[in-house]
Design a protein around this motif. Sequence first.
Motif, PDB file in Angstrom:
ATOM      1  N   GLY A 145      -9.316  -9.157   3.676  1.00  0.00           N
ATOM      2  CA  GLY A 145      -8.524  -8.389   4.463  1.00  0.00           C
ATOM      3  C   GLY A 145      -6.956  -8.225   4.027  1.00  0.00           C
ATOM      4  O   GLY A 145      -6.639  -8.997   2.949  1.00  0.00           O
ATOM      5  N   ARG A 146      -6.448  -7.385   4.788  1.00  0.00           N
ATOM      6  CA  ARG A 146      -5.010  -6.904   4.358  1.00  0.00           C
ATOM      7  C   ARG A 146      -4.307  -6.726   5.709  1.00  0.00           C
ATOM      8  O   ARG A 146      -4.876  -5.886   6.608  1.00  0.00           O
ATOM      9  CB  ARG A 146      -4.797  -5.865   3.199  1.00  0.00           C
ATOM     10  CG  ARG A 146      -5.371  -6.021   2.233  1.00  0.00           C
ATOM     11  CD  ARG A 146      -4.578  -6.930   0.941  1.00  0.00           C
ATOM     12  NE  ARG A 146      -5.234  -7.132  -0.082  1.00  0.00           N
ATOM     13  CZ  ARG A 146      -6.072  -8.203  -0.163  1.00  0.00           C
ATOM     14  NH1 ARG A 146      -6.717  -9.127   0.731  1.00  0.00           N
ATOM     15  NH2 ARG A 146      -6.795  -8.249  -1.633  1.00  0.00           N
ATOM     16  N   PHE A 147      -3.297  -7.361   6.094  1.00  0.00           N
ATOM     17  CA  PHE A 147      -2.498  -7.211   7.101  1.00  0.00           C
ATOM     18  C   PHE A 147      -1.048  -6.707   6.918  1.00  0.00           C
ATOM     19  O   PHE A 147      -0.523  -7.183   5.690  1.00  0.00           O
ATOM     20  CB  PHE A 147      -2.277  -8.599   8.016  1.00  0.00           C
ATOM     21  CG  PHE A 147      -3.460  -8.819   8.861  1.00  0.00           C
ATOM     22  CD1 PHE A 147      -4.894  -8.670   8.199  1.00  0.00           C
ATOM     23  CD2 PHE A 147      -3.615  -9.399  10.047  1.00  0.00           C
ATOM     24  CE1 PHE A 147      -5.946  -9.036   8.787  1.00  0.00           C
ATOM     25  CE2 PHE A 147      -4.824  -9.894  10.533  1.00  0.00           C
ATOM     26  CZ  PHE A 147      -5.739  -9.788   9.983  1.00  0.00           C
ATOM     27  N   GLN A 148      -0.608  -5.874   7.516  1.00  0.00           N
ATOM     28  CA  GLN A 148       0.771  -5.212   7.124  1.00  0.00           C
ATOM     29  C   GLN A 148       1.678  -4.970   8.187  1.00  0.00           C
ATOM     30  O   GLN A 148       1.354  -4.457   9.438  1.00  0.00           O
ATOM     31  CB  GLN A 148       0.559  -3.754   6.346  1.00  0.00           C
ATOM     32  CG  GLN A 148      -0.281  -3.893   4.742  1.00  0.00           C
ATOM     33  CD  GLN A 148      -0.100  -2.749   4.268  1.00  0.00           C
ATOM     34  OE1 GLN A 148       0.865  -2.169   3.862  1.00  0.00           O
ATOM     35  NE2 GLN A 148      -1.291  -2.132   3.930  1.00  0.00           N
ATOM     36  N   LYS A 149       2.999  -5.263   8.019  1.00  0.00           N
ATOM     37  CA  LYS A 149       4.067  -5.133   9.038  1.00  0.00           C
ATOM     38  C   LYS A 149       5.195  -4.429   8.316  1.00  0.00           C
ATOM     39  O   LYS A 149       5.847  -4.835   7.483  1.00  0.00           O
ATOM     40  CB  LYS A 149       4.684  -6.564   9.442  1.00  0.00           C
ATOM     41  CG  LYS A 149       5.487  -6.408  10.575  1.00  0.00           C
ATOM     42  CD  LYS A 149       4.916  -6.111  11.943  1.00  0.00           C
ATOM     43  CE  LYS A 149       5.982  -5.976  13.032  1.00  0.00           C
ATOM     44  NZ  LYS A 149       5.425  -5.485  14.230  1.00  0.00           N
ATOM     45  N   ARG A 150       5.321  -2.973   8.633  1.00  0.00           N
ATOM     46  CA  ARG A 150       6.193  -1.926   8.091  1.00  0.00           C
ATOM     47  C   ARG A 150       7.065  -1.176   9.008  1.00  0.00           C
ATOM     48  O   ARG A 150       8.138  -1.052   8.714  1.00  0.00           O
ATOM     49  CB  ARG A 150       5.329  -1.078   7.208  1.00  0.00           C
ATOM     50  CG  ARG A 150       4.433  -1.849   6.108  1.00  0.00           C
ATOM     51  CD  ARG A 150       3.981  -0.775   5.297  1.00  0.00           C
ATOM     52  NE  ARG A 150       3.151  -1.369   4.186  1.00  0.00           N
ATOM     53  CZ  ARG A 150       3.774  -1.641   2.777  1.00  0.00           C
ATOM     54  NH1 ARG A 150       5.019  -0.963   2.667  1.00  0.00           N
ATOM     55  NH2 ARG A 150       3.121  -2.165   1.967  1.00  0.00           N
ATOM     56  N   VAL A 151       6.639  -0.913  10.127  1.00  0.00           N
ATOM     57  CA  VAL A 151       7.532  -0.190  10.958  1.00  0.00           C
ATOM     58  C   VAL A 151       8.019  -0.507  12.204  1.00  0.00           C
ATOM     59  O   VAL A 151       9.016  -0.512  12.590  1.00  0.00           O
ATOM     60  CB  VAL A 151       6.560   1.237  11.271  1.00  0.00           C
ATOM     61  CG1 VAL A 151       7.246   2.069  12.309  1.00  0.00           C
ATOM     62  CG2 VAL A 151       6.255   1.991   9.936  1.00  0.00           C
ATOM     63  N   SER A 179       5.757  -8.703  17.740  1.00  0.00           N
ATOM     64  CA  SER A 179       5.211  -9.412  16.600  1.00  0.00           C
ATOM     65  C   SER A 179       3.898  -8.775  15.976  1.00  0.00           C
ATOM     66  O   SER A 179       3.615  -9.583  14.927  1.00  0.00           O
ATOM     67  CB  SER A 179       5.539 -10.874  17.085  1.00  0.00           C
ATOM     68  OG  SER A 179       4.725 -10.902  18.407  1.00  0.00           O
ATOM     69  N   ASN A 180       3.088  -8.152  16.737  1.00  0.00           N
ATOM     70  CA  ASN A 180       1.698  -7.799  16.250  1.00  0.00           C
ATOM     71  C   ASN A 180       1.959  -7.107  15.106  1.00  0.00           C
ATOM     72  O   ASN A 180       2.869  -6.557  14.614  1.00  0.00           O
ATOM     73  CB  ASN A 180       1.194  -6.845  17.141  1.00  0.00           C
ATOM     74  CG  ASN A 180       0.322  -7.549  18.387  1.00  0.00           C
ATOM     75  OD1 ASN A 180       0.363  -8.962  18.376  1.00  0.00           O
ATOM     76  ND2 ASN A 180      -0.252  -7.017  18.999  1.00  0.00           N
ATOM     77  N   GLU A 181       0.998  -7.099  14.107  1.00  0.00           N
ATOM     78  CA  GLU A 181       0.991  -6.327  12.785  1.00  0.00           C
ATOM     79  C   GLU A 181       0.891  -4.856  13.181  1.00  0.00           C
ATOM     80  O   GLU A 181       0.533  -4.538  14.194  1.00  0.00           O
ATOM     81  CB  GLU A 181      -0.183  -6.786  12.018  1.00  0.00           C
ATOM     82  CG  GLU A 181      -0.225  -8.343  11.811  1.00  0.00           C
ATOM     83  CD  GLU A 181      -1.157  -8.911  12.906  1.00  0.00           C
ATOM     84  OE1 GLU A 181      -1.129 -10.288  12.608  1.00  0.00           O
ATOM     85  OE2 GLU A 181      -1.555  -8.215  13.834  1.00  0.00           O
ATOM     86  N   ASP A 182       1.209  -4.041  12.218  1.00  0.00           N
ATOM     87  CA  ASP A 182       1.012  -2.545  12.300  1.00  0.00           C
ATOM     88  C   ASP A 182      -0.386  -2.063  11.883  1.00  0.00           C
ATOM     89  O   ASP A 182      -0.673  -0.940  12.155  1.00  0.00           O
ATOM     90  CB  ASP A 182       2.539  -1.968  11.502  1.00  0.00           C
ATOM     91  CG  ASP A 182       3.455  -2.308  11.965  1.00  0.00           C
ATOM     92  OD1 ASP A 182       3.760  -2.647  13.116  1.00  0.00           O
ATOM     93  OD2 ASP A 182       4.682  -2.161  11.299  1.00  0.00           O
ATOM     94  N   HIS A 183      -0.830  -2.674  10.884  1.00  0.00           N
ATOM     95  CA  HIS A 183      -2.010  -2.040  10.171  1.00  0.00           C
ATOM     96  C   HIS A 183      -2.806  -3.442   9.697  1.00  0.00           C
ATOM     97  O   HIS A 183      -2.138  -4.111   9.041  1.00  0.00           O
ATOM     98  CB  HIS A 183      -1.549  -1.197   9.150  1.00  0.00           C
ATOM     99  CG  HIS A 183      -2.684  -0.695   8.219  1.00  0.00           C
ATOM    100  ND1 HIS A 183      -3.205   0.800   8.789  1.00  0.00           N
ATOM    101  CD2 HIS A 183      -3.681  -0.943   7.426  1.00  0.00           C
ATOM    102  CE1 HIS A 183      -3.916   1.137   7.720  1.00  0.00           C
ATOM    103  NE2 HIS A 183      -4.269  -0.056   6.828  1.00  0.00           N
ATOM    104  N   VAL A 184      -4.125  -3.289   9.993  1.00  0.00           N
ATOM    105  CA  VAL A 184      -4.760  -4.494   9.769  1.00  0.00           C
ATOM    106  C   VAL A 184      -6.308  -3.798   9.240  1.00  0.00           C
ATOM    107  O   VAL A 184      -6.543  -2.843   9.691  1.00  0.00           O
ATOM    108  CB  VAL A 184      -5.082  -5.405  10.782  1.00  0.00           C
ATOM    109  CG1 VAL A 184      -3.909  -6.218  11.103  1.00  0.00           C
ATOM    110  CG2 VAL A 184      -5.844  -4.953  12.056  1.00  0.00           C
TER     111      VAL A 184
END
Length: 333
Positions: free
Chosen positions: A202-208, A213-218
């Motif tokens: 998987g890939r989890f991203q926090k960008r915006v 605290s949740n991720e932006d894109h998973v």
Amino acid sequence: MPHLTPPVNAAIVGYRMGATHAELIHLVDDLQVTAICDTDPERRDAARDQLGDITTYADVEEVAADAGIQLVVVVTPHSAHLPCALRCLRAGKHVVVEKPMALSIAECTAMIEAAQEAGVTLSVFHNRRWDGVFTTARQVIRDGYIGDVFHVETHFGGYRPPSRTWRGDKEISGGLFYDWGAHMVDWTLGLLEGRRMVSVSGRFQKRVWHEASNEDHVEAFIRFDDGAVAHVQVSQIAAAGKPRFYVLGTEGALVDNWAGHVDVSARVGSHTATFNVDYDESDWPAYYKGLADHLVNDAPNPVTPESARRVICVFELAERSSQDGGEQPVPHE
């Protein structure tokens, strides 16, 4: 296992979303809501106003101690699923847990073991297994129109800020995957029914959206024992849409674009025939009808906890892969 005499007395723990469960239970002759538990006095008052002559509690301990309650429906924030479910299971209650089942594989397993030790039923409210879009897509696959499925992509997303409630707090909610991702992963596994998961990455991203605290894109990538693969994506920074389902088979394909029908492409000789299949009507009450049949007549559990744990396996292993790299082997398969 159960052979309860109807009507089965049910308590709902958590009445914000629990009100929907009360409505669904009301449609089933063999079940009745006799108690509500909520820490908020205003929601307890609302439950009395809406449901009439019921008992209200402020603490799950009171529910566990009530000998008249046979079934407990846990509809709390996700981080409270485990303690509420364990307390009621150990008190000998049959338990339904809202999806997602729990925050980790270990929590799911603890619930399963507690139910087995107590000799009671544990079930998970994956009601969207009865959504028309899913039942339609699954039937097209079962009918053989697209051959053997070897590739599935599912997507849910948009470009919008996260919830300002507990749902945007990763410690309580579990993260972005633990909301609509519970449906998307469960649907993905259902479209690839009969296969065993081998690994997840998987890939989890926090960008915006740094205010939550949740991720932006998973996203999760799942490999199955027959070589089939799946990709599940949930995003709050997707400025362009994708199909909800994109399914490839050895003899065709199926695509759902949220349009009220699925688009099917089927090979016929050297040609490809294309046609639409309208969604079935969704049937959320079917879950509680199935549960009642299980509790009263010993019919199959409509959603086994083991099947719900598979969803949490994907969440946890995808995040672990995003942190550590590499494919993660899947336990309990």
